[in-house]
Scaffold this active site. Sequence first.
Site, mmCIF file in Angstrom:
data_model
loop_
_atom_site.group_PDB
_atom_site.id
_atom_site.type_symbol
_atom_site.label_atom_id
_atom_site.label_comp_id
_atom_site.label_asym_id
_atom_site.label_seq_id
_atom_site.Cartn_x
_atom_site.Cartn_y
_atom_site.Cartn_z
ATOM 1 N N GLY A 277 36.477 20.707 37.432
ATOM 2 C CA GLY A 277 37.137 21.981 37.141
ATOM 3 C C GLY A 277 38.620 21.862 37.421
ATOM 4 N N TYR A 318 42.547 31.306 50.822
ATOM 5 C CA TYR A 318 42.332 29.956 51.384
ATOM 6 C C TYR A 318 43.577 29.413 52.083
ATOM 7 C CZ TYR A 318 39.090 30.023 47.319
ATOM 8 O OH TYR A 318 38.160 30.337 46.368
ATOM 9 N N CYS A 343 50.060 46.334 49.238
ATOM 10 C CA CYS A 343 50.201 46.841 50.601
ATOM 11 C C CYS A 343 49.248 46.160 51.565
ATOM 12 C CB CYS A 343 49.988 48.349 50.596
ATOM 13 S SG CYS A 343 51.301 49.124 49.649
ATOM 14 N N GLU A 344 49.449 44.866 51.754
ATOM 15 C CA GLU A 344 48.709 44.079 52.733
ATOM 16 C C GLU A 344 49.633 42.963 53.191
ATOM 17 O OE1 GLU A 344 44.833 42.906 52.695
ATOM 18 O OE2 GLU A 344 44.133 44.346 51.195
ATOM 19 N N TYR A 372 41.447 28.549 39.246
ATOM 20 C CA TYR A 372 41.195 29.566 40.266
ATOM 21 C C TYR A 372 42.411 30.490 40.400
ATOM 22 C CZ TYR A 372 37.492 26.210 41.043
ATOM 23 O OH TYR A 372 36.437 25.355 40.839
HETATM 24 C C1 LIG Z 1 32.990 25.082 41.462
HETATM 25 C C2 LIG Z 1 32.019 24.076 40.990
HETATM 26 C C3 LIG Z 1 32.459 22.941 40.301
HETATM 27 C C4 LIG Z 1 33.915 22.631 40.048
HETATM 28 O O1 LIG Z 1 34.621 22.357 41.212
HETATM 29 P P1 LIG Z 1 36.113 21.817 41.097
HETATM 30 O O2 LIG Z 1 36.509 21.615 42.502
HETATM 31 O O3 LIG Z 1 36.924 22.852 40.426
HETATM 32 O O4 LIG Z 1 36.071 20.538 40.332
HETATM 33 C C5 LIG Z 1 31.512 22.066 39.824
HETATM 34 N N1 LIG Z 1 30.179 22.281 40.025
HETATM 35 C C6 LIG Z 1 29.718 23.358 40.677
HETATM 36 C C7 LIG Z 1 28.261 23.550 40.843
HETATM 37 C C8 LIG Z 1 30.618 24.292 41.193
HETATM 38 O O5 LIG Z 1 30.162 25.356 41.851
#
Ligand SMILES: *Cc1c(COP(=O)(O)O)cnc(C)c1O
Length: 419
Positions: A277, A318, A343-344, A372
């Site tokens: 991702g 995070y 307002c935080e 994200y």
């Molecule tokens: C979030 C997630 C990913 C992707 O994670 P990345 O760190 O963005 O690569 C892949 N597989 C599952 C099951 C996830 O929950």
Amino acid sequence: MDHFQYRDGILHVEDIPLPRIAEEVGTPVYVYSRATLERHAQTFRDGLKDVPKKHLAFAIKCNPNLGVLRVLARQGYGADVVSGGELERALAAGMAAEDIVFSGVGKTRAELALGLDRGIGQFNIEHEPEGIALAEIAVQKEMTARAVLRVNPDVDAGTHAKISTGKADNKFGVGIDVAPEIFGRLAGLPGLQLRGVALHIGSQLTSLAPLEAAFERVGRLVADLRAAGHSITHVDLGGGLGVRYREGDNPPTPAEYGAMVARVTKDWDVTLMFEPGRVIAGNTGVLLTEVLWVKPGATNPFVVVDAAMNDLTRPALYDAHHDFDAVKRSGDTMTASIVGPVCETGDTFARDREIDTVAPGDLAVFRTAGAYGATMASTYNSRSLVPEVLVDGDRYAIVADRIAAKTIMAAERVPDWLD
Ligand SMILES: *Cc1c(COP(=O)(O)O)cnc(C)c1O
């Protein structure tokens, strides 16, 4: 080749100067580079050149925008989805049903049925009752669900606690020690073709060591399952590869990751599945914002920008770092805290950081906001939902509209009995 470059002192995304997007679309706005997305998709695939049988599924939760997904579909990527909504998105973006993997710890029966109806490629089963439910639904529909069992290898991914998923006390998967018995019981169910195992130990991993440890454990599990007579044809290695958020970050490259994977899995003889991702999308986008005010503080000034924690939540959620750069650099720097209008006190992007000197009306970007980012946005404080733009060379498109606060309000009503 970086597609976020200063030309004549002005930050461009590919051939588009960011002031043009600010003027035509307004701020805050996410801006993505198609060329960068394509390069990352290709680099990840190239990294796996020594893996003979592989399947690539973009983890669309990190950036589910339809335009972004279409780019990746054209690169031959499938999708890793974690809800029925994501499943429909992947299909709408042109991803083939058989290239969709359905992960997620809380799939409903309706979502399992949807996956079967749409003919998706694989369900990643999180625990035994889910597998039993999936088998029952498949039998009712006279179908067979292709599935793998997600195991929790109990390794410390060495990442932020909120995005670690492979420790024994995390909610994901079944314990690797009990996986053989559960696999044995599920494998016998009609309606289910249980063909392998899956794991995903966390996100923003900056070392290969925990991944390698987890993969080795899964390799031993595969051998044990085969010894017990099961046919194992697929292993899903998940995602998790980190990206560079700031100078000094040195995450493993896709080539290093791929070499490790090829070495550890060389005797497995399975189709390896991947769910990247962040490593695909993270560095493909920026959040473009305008400086509203520079307000004196007790020590350093506050730079108040028009983006806030509802638009980019990672710093609040995070403690994440995003580089902040002026779109037009003066060459001078100042030390300031960067905050949004919400307002935080948590609406703080950076504390006492040395940044480009900025003044009200200046444009700036938060970097590495392609993953994200927009997907986690909300309308907290009755702010608009942040729009998204995709740049392609010297053209761009608005790939998600700004949803105005009044549009959100139009979906609410005051019941008659309050009149
Ligand atoms: C979030 C997630 C990913 C992707 O994670 P990345 O760190 O963005 O690569 C892949 N597989 C599952 C099951 C996830 O929950």
